[in-house]
Design a protein around this motif. Sequence first.
Motif, PDB file in Angstrom:
ATOM      1  N   HIS A 102       0.822  -1.202   0.000  1.00 44.58           N
ATOM      2  CA  HIS A 102       0.000   0.000   0.000  1.00 44.58           C
ATOM      3  C   HIS A 102       0.864   1.263   0.000  1.00 44.58           C
ATOM      4  O   HIS A 102       1.799   1.364  -0.773  1.00 44.58           O
ATOM      5  N   SER A 103       0.567   2.199   0.889  1.00 45.84           N
ATOM      6  CA  SER A 103       1.283   3.482   0.905  1.00 45.84           C
ATOM      7  C   SER A 103       2.689   3.379   1.478  1.00 45.84           C
ATOM      8  O   SER A 103       3.453   4.335   1.427  1.00 45.84           O
ATOM      9  N   SER A 104       3.067   2.222   1.987  1.00 44.00           N
ATOM     10  CA  SER A 104       4.428   2.031   2.501  1.00 44.00           C
ATOM     11  C   SER A 104       5.437   1.752   1.389  1.00 44.00           C
ATOM     12  O   SER A 104       6.642   1.765   1.630  1.00 44.00           O
ATOM     13  N   ILE A 105       4.964   1.475   0.181  1.00 51.06           N
ATOM     14  CA  ILE A 105       5.864   1.216  -0.941  1.00 51.06           C
ATOM     15  C   ILE A 105       6.602   2.500  -1.273  1.00 51.06           C
ATOM     16  O   ILE A 105       5.982   3.535  -1.534  1.00 51.06           O
ATOM     17  N   ASP A 106       7.923   2.428  -1.232  1.00 52.68           N
ATOM     18  CA  ASP A 106       8.764   3.614  -1.427  1.00 52.68           C
ATOM     19  C   ASP A 106       9.721   3.377  -2.591  1.00 52.68           C
ATOM     20  O   ASP A 106      10.703   2.643  -2.462  1.00 52.68           O
ATOM     21  N   SER A 107       9.440   3.990  -3.724  1.00 55.39           N
ATOM     22  CA  SER A 107      10.264   3.773  -4.914  1.00 55.39           C
ATOM     23  C   SER A 107      11.690   4.292  -4.723  1.00 55.39           C
ATOM     24  O   SER A 107      12.617   3.755  -5.328  1.00 55.39           O
ATOM     25  N   GLU A 108      11.881   5.307  -3.889  1.00 49.85           N
ATOM     26  CA  GLU A 108      13.239   5.797  -3.637  1.00 49.85           C
ATOM     27  C   GLU A 108      14.081   4.715  -2.957  1.00 49.85           C
ATOM     28  O   GLU A 108      15.247   4.523  -3.304  1.00 49.85           O
ATOM     29  N   VAL A 109      13.498   4.017  -2.002  1.00 49.43           N
ATOM     30  CA  VAL A 109      14.206   2.926  -1.326  1.00 49.43           C
ATOM     31  C   VAL A 109      14.509   1.817  -2.326  1.00 49.43           C
ATOM     32  O   VAL A 109      15.625   1.289  -2.370  1.00 49.43           O
ATOM     33  N   VAL A 110      13.542   1.482  -3.154  1.00 49.20           N
ATOM     34  CA  VAL A 110      13.741   0.429  -4.158  1.00 49.20           C
ATOM     35  C   VAL A 110      14.852   0.833  -5.118  1.00 49.20           C
ATOM     36  O   VAL A 110      15.747   0.034  -5.409  1.00 49.20           O
ATOM     37  N   ASN A 111      14.843   2.060  -5.593  1.00 47.47           N
ATOM     38  CA  ASN A 111      15.886   2.524  -6.503  1.00 47.47           C
ATOM     39  C   ASN A 111      17.261   2.462  -5.855  1.00 47.47           C
ATOM     40  O   ASN A 111      18.241   2.088  -6.495  1.00 47.47           O
ATOM     41  N   ARG A 112      17.351   2.788  -4.568  1.00 42.21           N
ATOM     42  CA  ARG A 112      18.655   2.687  -3.869  1.00 42.21           C
ATOM     43  C   ARG A 112      19.130   1.242  -3.831  1.00 42.21           C
ATOM     44  O   ARG A 112      20.295   0.952  -4.049  1.00 42.21           O
ATOM     45  N   ILE A 113      18.213   0.318  -3.540  1.00 44.18           N
ATOM     46  CA  ILE A 113      18.577  -1.106  -3.509  1.00 44.18           C
ATOM     47  C   ILE A 113      19.057  -1.554  -4.890  1.00 44.18           C
ATOM     48  O   ILE A 113      20.066  -2.235  -5.015  1.00 44.18           O
TER      49      ILE A 113
END
Length: 116
Positions: A102-113
């Motif tokens: 839901h709203s916890s999905i963070d594309s910035e965190v995913v991009n860093r990974i």
Amino acid sequence: MGFFSNSVSEDTTSWVALTDASQLDDHGLLVVIKHSTRCIVSKTVLKELNRSLEFNNATFLYLDLLQYRSISNYIAEKYGIQHESPQLLVISEGKVLYAASHSSIDSEVVNRILNQ
């Protein structure tokens, strides 16, 4: 054409339809989106991911929950991650590096990974 075709929406060409659990056996970096085509929250999250994710360095898998709920159940069992929708997982070498829904999905965190 509607928002979704048989595979994925026209604006999600970077995603590969996840139609068989064996696709998860890839030992590279995987990004899996669990998506319900009946849910407006799920559609909104998918649109945002399409705008903000850097589609490189990984295989991006799209799971249509209405057609392939059994694969979602398999993922929950294999990785010990409770099923939710929408849900995004980043998996590497058979281990979940990131899981959010839901709203916890963070594309910035995913991009860093993805860019480590």
